[in-house]
Design a protein around this motif. Structure first.
Motif: not given
Length: 132
Positions: A53-60, A93-100
């Motif tokens: 839902a958020s960048e913080t959640e995505r980063a974790e 370090a700055q993962p985008g939505p398509n990182c994986f």
């Protein structure tokens, strides 16, 4: 137990199997017998990652996925090429939505072409079909 149409549908495509929660669990049980459940667990983790839902959640979530599946000597290290692994390392370090996405696609291909056909022939799946 899964309804008959579900079990039959699992034999039609890997997508049908992965769309069904019961199918995921049965497939995971099968993969565990082959010591390759990390493929499915990684794929599912990536699906959840995309829903962050958020960048913080995505980063974790990204750090968790990286530590569990991607980095060299990770507890459930997936089998991906060093270029893909390197790309993820650079983006973590700055993962985008398509990182994986690339790694997830590689792992999907591995499951579809390797694990899934064996699953369809497995006693686990055949026994479920016979119960229908």
């Amino acid at each position: 137990m899964a309804p008959v149409h579900d079990v039959v549908a699992w034999g039609e495509s890997l997508d049908h199997l992965l769309e069904c929660k019961t199918g995921q669990l049965v497939f995971e049980d099968f993969l565990r017998t082959e010591y390759s459940e990390e493929n499915l667990l990684f794929w599912l983790a990536c699906e959840d990652y995309k829903k962050a839902a958020s960048e913080t959640e995505r980063a974790e979530a990204a750090k968790r996925i990286y530590a569990e599946f991607v980095e060299v000597d990770a507890p459930r290290q997936i089998n991906i090429d060093c270029v893909t692994r390197g790309e993820i390392s650079e983006n973590i370090a700055q993962p985008g939505p398509n990182c994986f996405d690339r790694a997830q696609s590689l792992i999907y291909g591995l499951m579809e072409n390797d694990c899934y056909p064996r699953f369809l022939k497995s006693e686990i799946y055949q026994a479920l079909l016979e119960q229908q």
